[in-house]
Design an enzyme around this catalytic site. Sequence first.
Site, PDB file in Angstrom:
ATOM      1  CG  ASP A   1      -1.558  -1.193   1.627  1.00 33.89           C
ATOM      2  OD1 ASP A   1      -1.469  -2.167   0.872  1.00 33.89           O
ATOM      3  OD2 ASP A   1      -2.173  -1.222   2.703  1.00 33.89           O
TER       4      ASP A   1
ATOM      5  CD  GLN B   1       2.354  -1.118   5.255  1.00 36.74           C
ATOM      6  OE1 GLN B   1       2.371  -2.216   5.817  1.00 36.74           O
ATOM      7  NE2 GLN B   1       2.692  -0.002   5.898  1.00 36.74           N
TER       8      GLN B   1
HETATM    9  C1  FRU Z   1      -3.800  -3.699   2.838  1.00 35.00           C
HETATM   10  C2  FRU Z   1      -3.137  -4.125   4.134  1.00 35.00           C
HETATM   11  C3  FRU Z   1      -3.514  -3.191   5.249  1.00 35.00           C
HETATM   12  C4  FRU Z   1      -2.363  -3.336   6.190  1.00 35.00           C
HETATM   13  C5  FRU Z   1      -1.195  -3.508   5.255  1.00 35.00           C
HETATM   14  C6  FRU Z   1      -0.115  -4.406   5.786  1.00 35.00           C
HETATM   15  O1  FRU Z   1      -3.161  -4.122   1.686  1.00 35.00           O
HETATM   16  O2  FRU Z   1      -3.486  -5.464   4.432  1.00 35.00           O
HETATM   17  O3  FRU Z   1      -4.767  -3.472   5.833  1.00 35.00           O
HETATM   18  O4  FRU Z   1      -2.199  -2.222   7.019  1.00 35.00           O
HETATM   19  O5  FRU Z   1      -1.717  -4.050   4.062  1.00 35.00           O
HETATM   20  O6  FRU Z   1       0.991  -4.385   4.946  1.00 35.00           O
END
Ligand code: FRU
Length: 481
Positions: free
Chosen positions: A22, A39
């Site tokens: 994300d 992420q």
């Molecule tokens: C969405 C998610 C979020 C979480 C993140 C973890 O893609 O699952 O809900 O915060 O990725 O990497």
Amino acid sequence: GDYTGPYRPRVHYSPPKGFMNDPNGLFKDNNGTWHMYYQYNPTDVVAGNQHWGHATSPDLYHWTNQPIALFPPNSTSGVFSGSAVLDPNNTSGFFPNTTEGVVAIYTLNTPTKQTQELAYSFDGGYTFTPYSGNPVLDVNSNQFRDPKVIRYDDTWVMVIAFASEYVIGIYTSSDLKEWSHASNISHIDLLGIQYECPNLVSLPISNSSETGWVLTISVNPGAPLGGSITEYFAGEFNGTHFKPHDGATRLSNFAKDDYAGQFFYDQPISIGWASNWGYTNTVPTASEGWRSAMTLPRKNSLVDTGIRGWEMVQEIYDVSPILSQQLSFTQNLANTSTEASFNNGLYFDMNITFPEKVTFSSYASMNFTFSTNSTGESVKGGYILAGSTPYTAWLDRGKTSGFDSPLFTDKFSVSQVSPAKRITGVMDRSLFEVYVDDGAVVGTMDVYPTEPLTKFTISTGDLPEGAQITFSAWEIQDTWA
Ligand code: FRU
């Protein structure tokens, strides 16, 4: 990072190495620099060990990789998704001596809980200090995540997912540190298995000086096409409660590779993650040391379509910085075909006009094919202008052989109520995006041919008398060169 691999997109962002999902903490600073966190697993090409990676850009296309911005405090926890805000008035108290303060609000994921934390930056978002009073929000849940904070009048407003309860919580705060629960919205339309990454945003209404509210919810797994997808609702927001205008589910993409999109702080601009949890951990780009790219940046607005209600339009953000030389295709594409070769990737723009009174033959269409030089692989798409399923855009990645997985389905389509007037698209190595009618309909599709796609053929046929189709295409830049 080594960006020379043949799967590396040239104008879509991908991480220097490792695994990305994300987009997080998107904001534009006072110097006009766009900041994107994401992420990030810097140590492996699968999800896990979540950090916030960081990149900056003057135009949302040319990115500079920055040092990792947020680190997990220990090996069993992860810094999950969240957002960032600017705090020039020092509402948080973190910034007595600067108007450049940035606060990140994110989920700390531990083996037992998901809690919300703050980290603050004095240097405009390059380095962060975790707040000593963390967590700022703890409801004793291990499925409570992805805070997105916006400014509404003189208040901070957070939307956050109670992921497995199908609830989006709305909280308010005056200082980002103390949060009060304001309302819940639950079980709206498409459920899937979990709700993630909600966003609440005020968008301009097309052809008007007004704005309207949109709530987006990312759903994973359990998307209608499998895996993950984002749904959105236009509605009303009064600072504490959101009410959708109607009870319809609208998806932000008709293909499968657009998830967890986030809006920049206080801007109608967004970026999504161009992948799908159904197969993201196994795609073949790992051979180049990385996995996942972002979508193109988008400028979003709302349009009142009448009987179909409010829809979000996701236009590609100004592409002028990524266009290289124009390619020599036939410009007038009515009932003819044209082809040319390209190297890095290709951006095309097609405008369609019909005479006022028009009679179509039974099946009029536009079709295009991207193909490889020698392996016979291809990616296809098109638009059906008349016939039993008129006004239908479609994509097909079935004739590529670099990747196979049960959820990596081949074909996608979407129908409109009236014929498209404009179709633009970007082929960018392992990623293709099509934007119909300036983003009224968007398709984002990962593609994995075993050799780069470097030939483009496009044709139209059975068009009515007087139809005009003008076509142009450009080589895209290699923003990493
Ligand atoms: C969405 C998610 C979020 C979480 C993140 C973890 O893609 O699952 O809900 O915060 O990725 O990497």
